[in-house]
Design a protein around this motif. Sequence first.
Motif, PDB file in Angstrom:
ATOM      1  N   LEU A  86      -7.635  11.237  -0.976  1.00  0.00           N
ATOM      2  CA  LEU A  86      -7.968  10.209   0.023  1.00  0.00           C
ATOM      3  C   LEU A  86      -8.637  10.818   1.244  1.00  0.00           C
ATOM      4  CD1 LEU A  86      -4.730   7.996  -0.082  1.00  0.00           C
ATOM      5  CD2 LEU A  86      -7.012   7.336  -0.858  1.00  0.00           C
ATOM      6  N   GLU A  87      -8.186  12.012   1.641  1.00  0.00           N
ATOM      7  CA  GLU A  87      -8.746  12.644   2.833  1.00  0.00           C
ATOM      8  C   GLU A  87     -10.086  13.310   2.557  1.00  0.00           C
ATOM      9  OE1 GLU A  87      -6.024  14.899   5.373  1.00  0.00           O
ATOM     10  OE2 GLU A  87      -4.355  14.170   4.143  1.00  0.00           O
ATOM     11  N   GLN A  88     -10.191  14.029   1.454  1.00  0.00           N
ATOM     12  CA  GLN A  88     -11.365  14.871   1.235  1.00  0.00           C
ATOM     13  C   GLN A  88     -12.479  14.181   0.443  1.00  0.00           C
ATOM     14  OE1 GLN A  88      -9.571  18.473  -0.427  1.00  0.00           O
ATOM     15  NE2 GLN A  88      -9.523  19.367   1.620  1.00  0.00           N
ATOM     16  N   VAL A  89     -12.172  13.134  -0.284  1.00  0.00           N
ATOM     17  CA  VAL A  89     -13.204  12.399  -1.017  1.00  0.00           C
ATOM     18  C   VAL A  89     -13.535  11.083  -0.320  1.00  0.00           C
ATOM     19  CG1 VAL A  89     -13.792  11.269  -3.206  1.00  0.00           C
ATOM     20  CG2 VAL A  89     -12.631  13.480  -3.219  1.00  0.00           C
ATOM     21  N   HIS A  90     -12.487  10.334   0.057  1.00  0.00           N
ATOM     22  CA  HIS A  90     -12.722   9.052   0.729  1.00  0.00           C
ATOM     23  C   HIS A  90     -12.984   9.226   2.221  1.00  0.00           C
ATOM     24  CE1 HIS A  90     -12.480   5.127  -1.305  1.00  0.00           C
ATOM     25  NE2 HIS A  90     -11.972   5.805  -2.303  1.00  0.00           N
ATOM     26  N   SER A 100      -8.499   9.939   7.569  1.00  0.00           N
ATOM     27  CA  SER A 100      -7.720  10.910   8.338  1.00  0.00           C
ATOM     28  C   SER A 100      -6.337  11.047   7.706  1.00  0.00           C
ATOM     29  CB  SER A 100      -7.575  10.437   9.787  1.00  0.00           C
ATOM     30  OG  SER A 100      -6.758   9.269   9.850  1.00  0.00           O
ATOM     31  N   SER A 101      -5.600  12.078   8.117  1.00  0.00           N
ATOM     32  CA  SER A 101      -4.252  12.274   7.573  1.00  0.00           C
ATOM     33  C   SER A 101      -3.368  11.076   7.894  1.00  0.00           C
ATOM     34  CB  SER A 101      -3.632  13.563   8.125  1.00  0.00           C
ATOM     35  OG  SER A 101      -3.589  13.535   9.546  1.00  0.00           O
ATOM     36  N   PHE A 102      -3.548  10.492   9.081  1.00  0.00           N
ATOM     37  CA  PHE A 102      -2.746   9.335   9.464  1.00  0.00           C
ATOM     38  C   PHE A 102      -3.071   8.131   8.587  1.00  0.00           C
ATOM     39  CE2 PHE A 102      -2.319   5.487  12.231  1.00  0.00           C
ATOM     40  CZ  PHE A 102      -0.937   5.448  12.243  1.00  0.00           C
ATOM     41  N   HIS A 103      -4.358   7.863   8.365  1.00  0.00           N
ATOM     42  CA  HIS A 103      -4.740   6.713   7.557  1.00  0.00           C
ATOM     43  C   HIS A 103      -4.391   6.921   6.083  1.00  0.00           C
ATOM     44  CE1 HIS A 103      -7.334   5.798  11.132  1.00  0.00           C
ATOM     45  NE2 HIS A 103      -6.876   4.587  10.865  1.00  0.00           N
ATOM     46  N   ALA A 104      -4.459   8.164   5.615  1.00  0.00           N
ATOM     47  CA  ALA A 104      -4.033   8.438   4.247  1.00  0.00           C
ATOM     48  C   ALA A 104      -2.549   8.126   4.083  1.00  0.00           C
ATOM     49  CB  ALA A 104      -4.311   9.895   3.887  1.00  0.00           C
ATOM     50  N   GLY A 105      -1.770   8.469   5.108  1.00  0.00           N
ATOM     51  CA  GLY A 105      -0.346   8.135   5.067  1.00  0.00           C
ATOM     52  C   GLY A 105      -0.113   6.639   5.054  1.00  0.00           C
ATOM     53  N   LEU A 106      -0.911   5.893   5.809  1.00  0.00           N
ATOM     54  CA  LEU A 106      -0.772   4.439   5.821  1.00  0.00           C
ATOM     55  C   LEU A 106      -1.111   3.835   4.456  1.00  0.00           C
ATOM     56  CD1 LEU A 106      -2.282   3.423   9.295  1.00  0.00           C
ATOM     57  CD2 LEU A 106       0.128   3.483   8.622  1.00  0.00           C
TER      58      LEU A 106
END
Length: 505
Positions: free
Chosen positions: A344-348, A351-357
């Motif tokens: 989610l972070e490196q392809v999409h 951010s780390s926060f939004h990936a967590g959401l």
Amino acid sequence: MSDAPGPPASPERALPRTDAGTPERPGEPAGADRAFSARLMTPLLLGSLLNPINSTMIATALVAIGQDFHVGAADTAWLISAMYLASAVGQPALGRLADRVGPRRVFLAGALTVCVAGLIGALASTFTLLIVSRVVLGIGTAAAYPAAMAILRAQSRRFGRPTPRRVLGRLSLAALGSAAIGPTLGGFLAATAGWRAVFAVNLPLAALALLGAVAWLPPDRRRTADDDAGAERAAGRRDPNTGRTGSAPGPATGSLDPLGIGLFAAALTCTMFFLLRLDAPQWPLLALAGALTAALVRWQLRHPAPFLDLRMLARNGALVRTYLRQGLTYLVIYCVLYGFSQWLEQVHGYSSFHAGLIMLPMSGAAAFCSIAGARTRGIRAPLTVAAACLAGGSAVLLLLEGSSPLLALLCAGALFGIPQGLASTGNQAAVHAQAPADGVGQAAGLQRTAQYLGAITASSLIGLLYEQRASTPGLHGIAVIGAVLGLLLIVLTVADRSLRARQEP
């Protein structure tokens, strides 16, 4: 351990008694409230969440850590594997120690160790120190779960009533809920206070568990020679949790078997180092792991009170199958947990926060299903549904691309939350029912060891499939592995006749 029924208890002896000596009648909750009160459960729940929350909280901080220390995904995988290796060895070892010297002492020592680990990680100036922190963290957090299971079994035997399924469900929910919210919490901490906060947060959490344990956990009962003699007689008595006759004296009556623990740790370490370099296999390490395993088996079969009771495991096929299901299930779950969040972070580009959401639906589904699983009397049906969801969720992952809509990402995460909840409560109930009466701490530790072996293998597969950066082909490789193992788990669960519906209080 024997499955033969014990002698029928008289009606008067079969009823638990109140402190005044009056037998309680079925349906009266007072005994259960005393035996498994909120004060007892509070520190157990706090302690039990430390390991799972640390195992997942770092998932959304790995990219930030890698950027600060200039290392790639294959190197940050060490932060995952180091903790799991320490926990895989620590859980059964500390479970055995809890059975031997007392679970309260082990619980307190573990909470103190977590405080030290959090401090090391928060102040680490090198990547090596960060790995050291994760090792210490793995050892410290490994104490709580087997100690908690041993305390619950001791309360059960003291009050003469089985541990209610809802109590085990709370323990599972604490562990599962914390593991589920870990990625979101880790992403929030990394985005707002920096990745070091992911380590520092252990200080207040462990301090609360420590204070609660000092105040509310019952003191450990010192073993005597009469206890060891009584363990022999217990082989003919029925255990209130399992309804079966007890086993022969187990770990509580023997030594800690340091050589057995050392051989186990060495074999596991060699296996982990081999798995971490699947891109360039180090075959001598695999050969050394095999030799150490052979030496471990030989020693355990000769030792009068072995660290791993291989003969008991050979007789208890149901328990071994539970460990196998636990390991395979969490291999898939951790592949997705760490692999999906990095993708989610490196392809999409989240951010780390939004990936967590985005992974919040996984957390919510896991929490809801753990509650549902705790209210379910059967074991086979929830585990079958969990395996089916692993296969179905993997099929969804196989369809994802870098341009996939947000709804598809949310649904994929939710599908993997269901098996997290159902498999955790189902396998925990199975271990609690299948474990020897005097070795539940170690049996619970071995359950977590199976889980960590799955996690170590998962981190190795992620390093192999992603190398230095997450990719969509790598995610699809994870999906194929998950689909195959999900189908295998369906077969293993449906074919297991020992998973009959159990009538739980």
